[in-house]
Design a protein around this motif. Structure first.
Motif, PDB file in Angstrom:
ATOM      1  N   ILE A   1      -7.156 -21.372  -5.456  1.00 13.96           N
ATOM      2  CA  ILE A   1      -7.095 -19.981  -5.913  1.00 13.96           C
ATOM      3  C   ILE A   1      -8.060 -19.108  -5.110  1.00 13.96           C
ATOM      4  N   GLN A   2      -9.249 -19.640  -4.837  1.00 13.70           N
ATOM      5  CA  GLN A   2     -10.230 -18.884  -4.058  1.00 13.70           C
ATOM      6  C   GLN A   2      -9.720 -18.615  -2.647  1.00 13.70           C
ATOM      7  N   GLU A   3      -8.994 -19.577  -2.087  1.00 14.38           N
ATOM      8  CA  GLU A   3      -8.447 -19.383  -0.743  1.00 14.38           C
ATOM      9  C   GLU A   3      -7.451 -18.221  -0.724  1.00 14.38           C
ATOM     10  N   GLU A   4      -6.560 -18.186  -1.711  1.00 14.78           N
ATOM     11  CA  GLU A   4      -5.598 -17.084  -1.781  1.00 14.78           C
ATOM     12  C   GLU A   4      -6.293 -15.761  -2.086  1.00 14.78           C
ATOM     13  N   ALA A   5      -7.338 -15.822  -2.913  1.00 16.24           N
ATOM     14  CA  ALA A   5      -8.098 -14.605  -3.211  1.00 16.24           C
ATOM     15  C   ALA A   5      -8.754 -14.062  -1.944  1.00 16.24           C
ATOM     16  N   ARG A   6      -9.223 -14.961  -1.081  1.00 14.82           N
ATOM     17  CA  ARG A   6      -9.846 -14.538   0.175  1.00 14.82           C
ATOM     18  C   ARG A   6      -8.824 -13.848   1.076  1.00 14.82           C
ATOM     19  N   TYR A   7      -7.612 -14.424   1.180  1.00 15.78           N
ATOM     20  CA  TYR A   7      -6.555 -13.784   1.972  1.00 15.78           C
ATOM     21  C   TYR A   7      -6.230 -12.397   1.413  1.00 15.78           C
ATOM     22  N   LEU A   8      -6.186 -12.293   0.089  1.00 18.86           N
ATOM     23  CA  LEU A   8      -5.861 -11.026  -0.555  1.00 18.86           C
ATOM     24  C   LEU A   8      -6.938  -9.978  -0.275  1.00 18.86           C
ATOM     25  N   VAL A   9      -8.198 -10.371  -0.399  1.00 18.44           N
ATOM     26  CA  VAL A   9      -9.300  -9.438  -0.149  1.00 18.44           C
ATOM     27  C   VAL A   9      -9.321  -9.008   1.314  1.00 18.44           C
ATOM     28  N   GLU A  10      -9.072  -9.950   2.214  1.00 18.40           N
ATOM     29  CA  GLU A  10      -9.042  -9.615   3.641  1.00 18.40           C
ATOM     30  C   GLU A  10      -7.941  -8.592   3.939  1.00 18.40           C
ATOM     31  N   TYR A  11      -6.792  -8.766   3.302  1.00 20.88           N
ATOM     32  CA  TYR A  11      -5.698  -7.817   3.519  1.00 20.88           C
ATOM     33  C   TYR A  11      -6.067  -6.435   2.995  1.00 20.88           C
ATOM     34  N   LEU A  12      -6.579  -6.371   1.782  1.00 22.73           N
ATOM     35  CA  LEU A  12      -6.948  -5.080   1.202  1.00 22.73           C
ATOM     36  C   LEU A  12      -8.044  -4.407   2.016  1.00 22.73           C
ATOM     37  N   THR A  13      -8.976  -5.201   2.525  1.00 22.04           N
ATOM     38  CA  THR A  13     -10.053  -4.647   3.340  1.00 22.04           C
ATOM     39  C   THR A  13      -9.525  -4.100   4.659  1.00 22.04           C
ATOM     40  N   SER A  14      -8.561  -4.811   5.248  1.00 23.36           N
ATOM     41  CA  SER A  14      -8.013  -4.368   6.540  1.00 23.36           C
ATOM     42  C   SER A  14      -7.228  -3.067   6.410  1.00 23.36           C
ATOM     43  N   GLU A  15      -6.775  -2.742   5.198  1.00 20.72           N
ATOM     44  CA  GLU A  15      -5.996  -1.531   4.979  1.00 20.72           C
ATOM     45  C   GLU A  15      -6.844  -0.378   4.448  1.00 20.72           C
ATOM     46  N   ARG A  16      -8.166  -0.534   4.502  1.00 23.63           N
ATOM     47  CA  ARG A  16      -9.067   0.461   3.919  1.00 23.63           C
ATOM     48  C   ARG A  16      -8.787   1.857   4.488  1.00 23.63           C
ATOM     49  N   GLY A  17      -8.617   2.791   3.569  1.00 22.41           N
ATOM     50  CA  GLY A  17      -8.382   4.168   3.989  1.00 22.41           C
ATOM     51  C   GLY A  17      -6.938   4.489   4.282  1.00 22.41           C
ATOM     52  N   GLN A  18      -6.062   3.468   4.239  1.00 23.56           N
ATOM     53  CA  GLN A  18      -4.645   3.690   4.542  1.00 23.56           C
ATOM     54  C   GLN A  18      -3.809   3.608   3.259  1.00 23.56           C
ATOM     55  N   PRO A  19      -2.703   4.353   3.199  1.00 27.98           N
ATOM     56  CA  PRO A  19      -1.818   4.260   2.030  1.00 27.98           C
ATOM     57  C   PRO A  19      -1.253   2.844   1.897  1.00 27.98           C
ATOM     58  N   LEU A  20      -1.208   2.313   0.686  1.00 31.69           N
ATOM     59  CA  LEU A  20      -0.654   0.979   0.480  1.00 31.69           C
ATOM     60  C   LEU A  20      -0.219   0.817  -0.971  1.00 31.69           C
ATOM     61  N   ASP A  21       0.653  -0.151  -1.183  1.00 30.06           N
ATOM     62  CA  ASP A  21       1.067  -0.547  -2.523  1.00 30.06           C
ATOM     63  C   ASP A  21       0.595  -1.990  -2.725  1.00 30.06           C
ATOM     64  N   PRO A  22      -0.511  -2.201  -3.425  1.00 29.88           N
ATOM     65  CA  PRO A  22      -1.077  -3.546  -3.544  1.00 29.88           C
ATOM     66  C   PRO A  22      -0.240  -4.496  -4.385  1.00 29.88           C
ATOM     67  N   SER A  23       0.763  -4.005  -5.104  1.00 33.14           N
ATOM     68  CA  SER A  23       1.557  -4.892  -5.950  1.00 33.14           C
ATOM     69  C   SER A  23       2.271  -5.959  -5.126  1.00 33.14           C
ATOM     70  N   VAL A  24       2.670  -5.632  -3.906  1.00 29.77           N
ATOM     71  CA  VAL A  24       3.349  -6.604  -3.044  1.00 29.77           C
ATOM     72  C   VAL A  24       2.402  -7.737  -2.668  1.00 29.77           C
ATOM     73  N   SER A  25       1.193  -7.375  -2.267  1.00 32.46           N
ATOM     74  CA  SER A  25       0.217  -8.402  -1.877  1.00 32.46           C
ATOM     75  C   SER A  25      -0.195  -9.254  -3.071  1.00 32.46           C
ATOM     76  N   PHE A  26      -0.222  -8.676  -4.277  1.00 33.59           N
ATOM     77  CA  PHE A  26      -0.517  -9.462  -5.475  1.00 33.59           C
ATOM     78  C   PHE A  26       0.543 -10.541  -5.669  1.00 33.59           C
ATOM     79  N   SER A  27       1.799 -10.148  -5.586  1.00 29.79           N
ATOM     80  CA  SER A  27       2.892 -11.107  -5.777  1.00 29.79           C
ATOM     81  C   SER A  27       2.853 -12.200  -4.713  1.00 29.79           C
ATOM     82  N   GLN A  28       2.534 -11.826  -3.469  1.00 27.17           N
ATOM     83  CA  GLN A  28       2.445 -12.825  -2.404  1.00 27.17           C
ATOM     84  C   GLN A  28       1.347 -13.838  -2.689  1.00 27.17           C
ATOM     85  N   ALA A  29       0.195 -13.357  -3.140  1.00 28.54           N
ATOM     86  CA  ALA A  29      -0.932 -14.251  -3.401  1.00 28.54           C
ATOM     87  C   ALA A  29      -0.601 -15.243  -4.509  1.00 28.54           C
TER      88      ALA A  29
END
Length: 350
Positions: free
Chosen positions: A146-174
C-alpha cells in the motif's frame, strides 16, 4: 381475413394477457401489494424511482410488509422499524440472499461472491476471506504494498503541482493496482492501456446499475439482446473484464502453481486441485473469474470514493492539511479542473 396489423394487435393483446395472468399466479404466494402491469410491474406507480414518500403511502394501503414488482422481479418491502427487525431476526435466512436480475443472472451464472447466495456464497466467501488474510489483509504484510502505491500517487500529484487535474482517476489507478498486486501478483504502470480499459469497463458497469437501460434489459432481456443501445456497452465491458481475468488465469497455469502461493489466483488454483473430487465443491475456473471481477469492482471504486470524500473534507478544512503544505501554497482549495474548482466538480459527480 385478418390483415398483418390486426394480427400484430391480437398477438400483443394475447402476450399482455398471458403476462398479466403470469404475474397474478406468481404473486399468490407473496404478500399483498399494488396490482402489477404486464412487463413493467409497478414501475409506473413508482415513477421508475424508489422514493420514500411513495413507499410510505403504499405501506398505509397494503401494510408494513408488501410486494412491489420491478418489471418482472418481485421485491418484498419491509416498512418500519419493527417489520425490519422481525425480518432480520426471526427470518434471517429468508432475507440473506442477493436479489438477482436477468442481466447478472446471465453474466454471473451464480458464480463468484457478490451475486451468489446459499452454499456457493458461504463457500466462496469463507475461502476468499481466509486467502486475503493469508496475503496480508488487515496485517502489516500488506502495508509495504500500500505504501508503494501511495508513493506513486504522491509523486504523480506532486509532478502536477500548479496544473489543472482530476485526482479521481489517479485514485482509482492506485487502488486498482493494490487489488491487482494481491489478486494477480503484479501491478500495472499508470499509463498501461490494459489498466485504462479495466477502469473504463469497471466505471461503465457501476454507472449502469439502476440506469434506464439496465431496467429495460431486465424487463425485456429477450428483446434487448437484439436491439442497440447503452446496454450493449454494459455487455461489452463485462466481456472485456471476463477475458482479462481468463487470460491472467491462463498465464498462472502456464507458470505453474508454486509450492508457496504468491497471490489470490495461486491459492484458488491450488484449492481447485484440492477439491477436485468433492461433489459439493463450487471451486472452478468460472467461479475464479467472477471472484476476480468481484474483488476488482468492489475493491477499487469503494475505496477511491472514500478518498474523494476525504479530499472534499480537506478542501473544506484547509487548516488540517499541515503547516508545511500551507507554506508551499499547495492547499487543495487552490486545485482546479479546467476553469472549475475541484470541490464543485466532485460534488457534481457524487
Amino acid at each position: 381475413m385478418f390483415g398483418i396489423s390486426e394480427f400484430l394487435v391480437a398477438l400483443v393483446a394475447f402476450l399482455l394477457i398471458v403476462q398479466f395472468l403470469k404475474l397474478q399466479w406468481a404473486g399468490r404466494q407473496l404478500p399483498p401489494g399494488p396490482t402489477p402491469l404486464p412487463f413493467i410491474g409497478n414501475l409506473w406507480l413508482l415513477g421508475f424511482k424508489l422514493h420514500p414518500e411513495t413507499l410510505e403511502k403504499l405501506a398505509q394501503i397494503h401494510g408494513n410488509i408488501f410486494t412491489l414488482w420491478l418489471g418482472q422481479s418481485p421485491v418484498i418491502v419491509l416498512h418500519g422499524f419493527q417489520a425490519v427487525k422481525d425480518g432480520l431476526t426471526n427470518n434471517p435466512e429468508d432475507v440473506s440472499g442477493r436479489p438477482t436480475t436477468p442481466f447478472f443472472n446471465e453474466k454471473a451464472s451464480d458464480k463468484g461472491i457478490i451475486l451468489t447466495s446459499g452454499h456457493t456464497w458461504k463457500q466462496q466467501r469463507r475461502f476468499g476471506l481466509m486467502t486475503l488474510r493469508n496475503l496480508g489483509m488487515g496485517k502489516k504484510g500488506l502495508e509495504q504494498l500500500i505504501q508503494e502505491e501511495a508513493r506513486y500517487l504522491v509523486e504523480y500529484l506532486t509532478s502536477e503541482r500548479g496544473q489543472p487535474l482530476d485526482p479521481s482517476v489517479s485514485f482509482s489507478q492506485a487502488f486498482s493496482n493494490v487489488i491487482c498486486a494481491v489478486v494477480l501478483g503484479h501491478r500495472f504502470s499508470t499509463d498501461d492501456e490494459t489498466l485504462q480499459q479495466l477502469l473504463e469497463a469497471n466505471d461503465c458497469l457501476l454507472k449502469s446499475g439502476g440506469s434506464l437501460s439496465e431496467r429495460l434489459y431486465n424487463t425485456f432481456p429477450w428483446l434487448m439482446d437484439h436491439l442497440p443501445g447503452p446496454h450493449k456497452k454494459m455487455v461489452s465491458s463485462h466481456e472485456f473484464m471476463y477475458r482479462f481475468a481468463k487470460e491472467e488465469i491462463r498465464c498462472h497455469r502456464e507458470r505453474g502453481v508454486p509450492d508457496e502461493p504468491q497471490d489470490f489466483i495461486d491459492f484458488y488454483l491450488a484449492q481447485m486441485v484440492k477439491c477436485r473430487d468433492d461433489p459439493t465443491s463450487t471451486f472452478d475456473e468460472d467461479s475464479l473469474i467472477h471472484t476476480i471481477l468481484d474483488l476488482f469492482i468492489a475493491g477499487t471504486e469503494s475505496t477511491a470514493t472514500t478518498l474523494r470524500w476525504a479530499l472534499i473534507s480537506l478542501v473544506l478544512h484547509p487548516d488540517v492539511q499541515g503547516e508545511r503544505k500551507a507554506k508551499e501554497g499547495t492547499h487543495l482549495d487552490a486545485w482546479h479542473v479546467g476553469s472549475d474548482p475541484v470541490l464543485p466538480l466532485f460534488i457534481r459527480q457524487m
